[in-house]
Every structure is written in C-alpha cells, then in structure tokens.
Scaffold this motif. Structure first.
Motif, short mmCIF file in Angstrom:
data_model
loop_
_atom_site.label_atom_id
_atom_site.label_comp_id
_atom_site.label_asym_id
_atom_site.label_seq_id
_atom_site.Cartn_x
_atom_site.Cartn_y
_atom_site.Cartn_z
N ALA A 159 0.88 -1.21 0.15
CA ALA A 159 0.02 0.08 -0.04
C ALA A 159 0.82 1.28 0.10
O ALA A 159 0.45 2.27 -0.73
N PRO A 160 1.99 1.31 0.63
CA PRO A 160 2.62 2.47 0.88
C PRO A 160 3.44 2.76 -0.59
O PRO A 160 3.51 3.83 -1.04
N GLY A 212 2.28 1.60 -3.59
CA GLY A 212 1.21 2.42 -4.24
C GLY A 212 0.92 3.80 -4.25
O GLY A 212 0.62 4.50 -5.10
N ALA A 213 1.00 4.19 -2.87
CA ALA A 213 0.68 5.75 -2.50
C ALA A 213 1.86 6.38 -3.18
O ALA A 213 1.91 7.50 -3.68
N HIS A 214 3.08 5.91 -2.88
CA HIS A 214 4.27 6.57 -3.61
C HIS A 214 4.18 6.66 -4.96
O HIS A 214 4.76 7.74 -5.46
N GLY A 268 1.61 7.02 -6.97
CA GLY A 268 0.15 7.45 -7.25
C GLY A 268 -0.90 6.60 -7.91
O GLY A 268 -1.34 6.84 -9.00
N ARG A 292 -3.73 3.82 -8.72
CA ARG A 292 -5.00 3.58 -8.29
C ARG A 292 -5.07 1.94 -7.71
O ARG A 292 -4.51 1.17 -8.32
N ALA A 293 -6.00 2.08 -6.52
CA ALA A 293 -5.85 0.91 -5.60
C ALA A 293 -7.19 0.20 -5.46
O ALA A 293 -7.43 -0.77 -4.64
N ASP A 294 -8.40 0.68 -6.17
CA ASP A 294 -9.78 0.40 -5.75
C ASP A 294 -10.27 -0.77 -6.72
O ASP A 294 -11.52 -1.10 -6.65
#
Length: 587
Positions: A258-259, A261-263, A265, A267-269
């Motif tokens: 998850a971090p 993915g955030a790093h 940018g 999409r994770a949904d």
C-alpha cells in the motif's frame, strides 16, 4: 479484449499506475497478458519493450507461451518477461557490474542443486565453528538475502550461526565464481541507487513494468521499483493478492504494498472477484476462512460441482489417501495426473511418497525421485524418457533447457548455440538414440548406462564437451544407481515410464508443499497435516501467515477437496482452522 470480464477489462484499460487485487482463480495471468498485448501497440516499430516481472520461471514460461498466441509476427522483440532475479542479473548486474568492482565479473548463479552448494556452506560454517550442518541450516544458507541496509532478512535471519557465517559464504561464492540470488538483487539495488543513469536507460527502454504477485515483494525489490519510478519515464501495472502472501520466510513484506502504491500514485480500488477455478462449495470454504470485499464468487465451469469438501480424521496420511482420496478420484473419474497432495513442508511428504511408491501409485514430487535431482544426467534423462512415453508440443522446449543446463554443468561453459539449429540437430540425434535403446528392452538401468555413454559421445562429437567431460554422464548414472540402492528401490521393475513421469507428470499423483503449489490448480486436492501443533505450528508467532498458507492450499482445488487430520503421537486434535474460527467443518 472481448474475452475479458468487465473487471478484467477495466484493469487493462486503466492508463495510469495500478495496484490490482486478484482473488484466486480470477484470471490474473490472462489480465496481465491482455495488458502486455495492449501496451505493445504503443511500442511496435520502436526499440522499446514491455517488461513483465513475475515470481517463478514457470510463470515466465506460461506468460511467454500464452502471450505468443496473441502477438503479431515480430512482436516478441517488444516483450521482456523474467523473474525479478533474472531482471536484476541480466538487465542490471551483468551489464553494469564494472561500475562496482566488488560485485565481480560474470559469475554463475549458485542454486541448491549445484554440487558446489553444500561444500560452500560447509566451508562458511566451519569458519564460525558450526559443524554437522542440519537441513534447516542448508535452507537458511539457500535463502540468504538482505534489506536495503544490508541486514540479513527472512528465514536466514532466524539462524544465528548462519548469520555469522554469511560473509564467509558470500566470500567463498565470489572465490569460486558464483553469486547467489540474494546478492543478485542487492547488487542490482546498489547499482541503481548509486548510478541513476542505469535506471534512466532501463526506463527509456521499458515504458511499462508489469509486476506479478506483488504481495511477495521484498523491501529491496520495492526500493528497486521506486528507483525506476523516480525517472518519471515508466508506468506500473502490479497485480496480486495480500491474502495469498505466504513468502515471509524469503523476506516478503506485504505491508509495503500500500505505501508503494501511494508513493507512485497508483489506483488501488480495482479488484478481480470472480473465481473461474473452483466450485462454489470450495469457494465457500475460502470465504469462511478469509472473507473478501467484494466476496469471491465461483464463476467457472466447475461452479456447480456437487462434491462437498470432506474431513478425514484419525489413522495415518497414507491410510487417508489410499482408503478415501484415491477411491474418490476413481469414482468421480478424476485423473490421477490432475490431483495433488499438499503439505506445509516436504518432510512429511517424503515418508508418504515412499509408501505410495511401494503401494504402486505413480507419484511425482518430494521423495518420489529415487535419486538426487542434482545428478548431472538426471534431468536430461527424465526429459528424454518423457519425450518417449508422451511426446507433446512442449517436448522440444523442455529438452532444449535440460540439454543447455546439462552441458553447462558438465563443461562449465555457456553454450547458447544449443538453442539454435545446431542444438536441434543434437536433440534429434539424442531422441533417436533414446528411442532405439528403449526399444532394445534392457530396462531403465540398462537404458541409463547406454544412453549416458551415447550422450557423452554425441556431445563430444559436436564439440560441446571434451573427452574427459563426456565420461561424466556415465559416472553420474553410477551415482544415481547408488542413490537408488540406498533408498532400497526395486530397480528390477524400474522402467522408462517411471523415469519419464518426472518430465511428463500427467499420469502421476503430485505431492507438493503448499508454497510450491502456489499459482497451480488441480481437479482434486488433499491437504494433510491438519492438526493442532502442526497447522498452525505450535510455537508460531504469526498465526495469520499460517492462515493465509491454508487459504492458498484450499484455493488450489477445482472440484474436490479433502482435509486430513491424521493422528500423531501427542494425540493433538484437528487444526483450529477447521473449526468455528476457520472453515467450520468440524462437528
């Protein structure tokens, strides 16, 4: 694209960075390949290629083969499919190791099957006064890897003696011209960290990185992906499932997904929730154990299979398999080659394999081979026997690989020309000789003796081995025969078919650890060792990880699933995973 589900199509169409969650049997590989084929449209006619990084060599072969069926002529130059270790070795370490002299020159990769592996371990262990190496020590040496700070992680980190011996292990590897998997990734990381131009050149070549099994990514691998992303030249399509993260012992860090993915940018949904592998009855057990959001739903041809998962308690694993599992396969006409027995570790499979072999059941897996797989002629002999008893379109490719690695081990040199026309001519000669000797009817031992000598002669005449090296094949057969004698194998009845099973296991019952079975599927699955104290292990500190391991085992099955809670000497009850906090099958 017309064959994709709505969920799959939505993932493939997303143009930016994506972390895609895929439930078991959801067509993850199909989706990955569809993305690969789609993005080739943007690089066709250029020097660029789409890079796909996956977890195992088996997955690499599957993706390459399935993708080739959808590509246009010449598109193969626009795809690069490899494991993370192969990517680090061939795209980073070997081209750029000269920038860091301590990484050494071109070195051979040290694997557990290599005959030098155990002597290197023994050398390193002796430096720290560790004697009488146990199997657990060898496994720790095999799994040696480090994080970004150079600290030992994973299974090896829990073995204090191996940690102390690690520097001696790596030093000895370098002296003998070897590099292990852990040092491959660490060396690639150091180069990418210290020389940004390497990452820029890689990303100029690869506008997309498709990452399979993202839940099994280690910290070091995440850092490598971050360095590639920092160039701003590439996008990332990562697919996996946190509920199937079972490689913590290798240093996998699912909490980093998850971090990351955030790093970048991402999409994770988006998720793939339709299971095209298992019946709804089997899917229900998976959902009881680890509920998903959205729920996993059976959607394939086996969806309505009426066979309920069953639990067998008491007795031995051998009795459960022979008195319950095998008869169920026969009644429901499930082929033996489409069935598997799964266990947490290979130790429990060894004894079962010997009993099943004596019982007359064709088997492949741990304990099935009556000789060491690392013997020089073993794998080539198995592939030749497999080609005799069950020729298939994959035969040539499998034989090519076996011949390449056998010649490399015998000569100590890399002969890439074996994958060309000259190699095909050698394969034809070997296959013709293998068939001729098999038809002579001298049995498996006689065939091994004669074929090993013929192989040495053919390869010597082709210039791939010298006179001394040509005799190594016959010598390795004598080692195989000594192995069989130690295992008290009935060599009189050993046949070409028995040897060919290991290359073409479609007619044999598969015995496998759960870790090795990940990514595979079977019509019927029998999970043994479902006892308290074993599953989960009595002193585990991570019950959640063991629950995920059980989840992976459940979701390998298509039509029929059996749990075996055999008795043990301590009188342990069935695993709590079978009860109200798990699949709730206990009465």
């Amino acid at each position: 694209m017309s064959l994709l589900t709505r969920e799959q199509r939505g993932a493939v169409d997303w143009a930016g960075n994506l972390l895609l969650t895929a439930c078991p049997g959801s067509g993850k590989t199909r989706t990955l390949i569809a993305k690969l084929v789609k993005e080739i449209e943007g690089v066709r006619g250029t020097p660029k290629s789409i890079c796909c990084i996956t977890y195992t060599n088996t997955a690499v072969q599957e993706i390459e083969q399935r993708a080739s069926e959808q590509l246009q002529a010449g598109d193969e130059r626009h795809i690069h499919v490899s494991t993370i270790h192969s990517f680090c070795l061939h795209s980073v370490l070997r081209p750029f190791a000269w920038l860091r002299p301590e990484l050494g020159g071109a070195r051979k990769v040290l694997t557990r099957d290599n005959p030098d592996f155990e002597p290197i371990c023994e050398y390193a262990a002796a430096r720290v006064n560790l004697v009488n190496l146990q199997q657990s020590d060898l496994e720790a040496f095999e799994s040696l890897s480090v994080d970004a700070a150079g600290r030992i992680i994973g299974l090896a980190s829990r073995n204090e003696a191996v940690c102390r011996a690690a520097s001696h292990f790596w030093s000895r590897c370098a002296q003998l011209g070897y590099i292990d998997f852990g040092q491959i990734v660490h060396g690639a990381y150091l180069l990418l960290r210290d020389y940004s131009q390497i990452a820029r050149s890689l990303c100029a070549r690869h506008p997309w990185f498709l990452v399979d099994e993202f839940q099994d990514t280690t910290e070091l691998q995440v850092e490598i992906l971050k360095l590639l992303h920092a160039t701003g030249r590439s996008r990332f399509f990562a697919v996996g499932d946190l509920l199937q993260s079972i490689y913590g012992f290798t240093g996998a860090r699912p909490e980093l997904v998850a971090p990351f993915g955030a790093h970048i940018g991402a999409r994770a949904d988006l998720s793939l929730s339709l299971n095209f592998r298992s019946s709804q009855r089997i899917v229900n057990h998976g959902e009881r154990l680890l509920p998903r959001v959205p729920p996993m739903t059976a959607a394939g041809s086996t969806r309505d299979c009426p066979l309920e998962p069953v639990l067998v308690t008491g007795g031995t694993a051998f009795e459960a398999v022979t008195e319950h599992f095998l008869p169920t396969l026969e009644i429901n006409r499930i082929p033996l080659g489409e069935s598997a027995i799964l266990a947490k570790d290979w130790y429990s499979l060894i004894a079962l394999a010997r009993l099943l072999r004596d019982f007359g059941t064709p088997i492949v897996g741990p304990g099935a081979r009556p000789y060491k797989r690392s013997r020089l002629f073993a794998q080539l002999a198995e592939q030749l026997c497999g080609a005799i008893i069950e020729p298939s379109p994959d035969t040539t490719r499998q034989l090519e690989r076996a011949l390449f690695h056998t010649v490399q081990d015998a000569s100590g040199e890399t002969h890439l020309d074996l994958f060309g026309f000259g190699g095909r001519r050698i394969l034809v000669r070997l296959q013709r000789e293998a068939v001729r000797l098999a038809e002579a009817g001298h049995g498996a031992l006689g065939w091994l003796d004669a074929m090993s000598q013929a192989t040495g002669d053919i390869l010597r005449q082709a210039g791939h081995v010298d006179q001394l090296q040509s005799g190594l094949f016959y010598a390795s057969v004598q080692e195989m025969k000594a192995d069989m004698a130690r295992h008290k194998v009935d060599v009189t009845n050993l046949s070409i078919e028995h040897l060919g099973l290991f290359a073409s296991p479609t007619r044999a019952l598969r015995l496998s650890t759960i870790h090795a079975a990940k990514g595979r599927e079977y019509s019927a699955v029998c999970i043994i060792g479902m006892r308290t104290g074993s599953f989960p292990y009595y002193n585990t500190t991570d019950v959640a990880a063991e629950k995920r391991q059980f989840y992976v085992a459940i979701t390998r099955a298509e039509r029929f699933l059996m749990y075996v809670a055999e008795r043990d000497r301590w009188g342990n009850p069935p695993s709590p995973f079978l009860g109200h906090d798990g699949i709730n099958i206990l009465n």
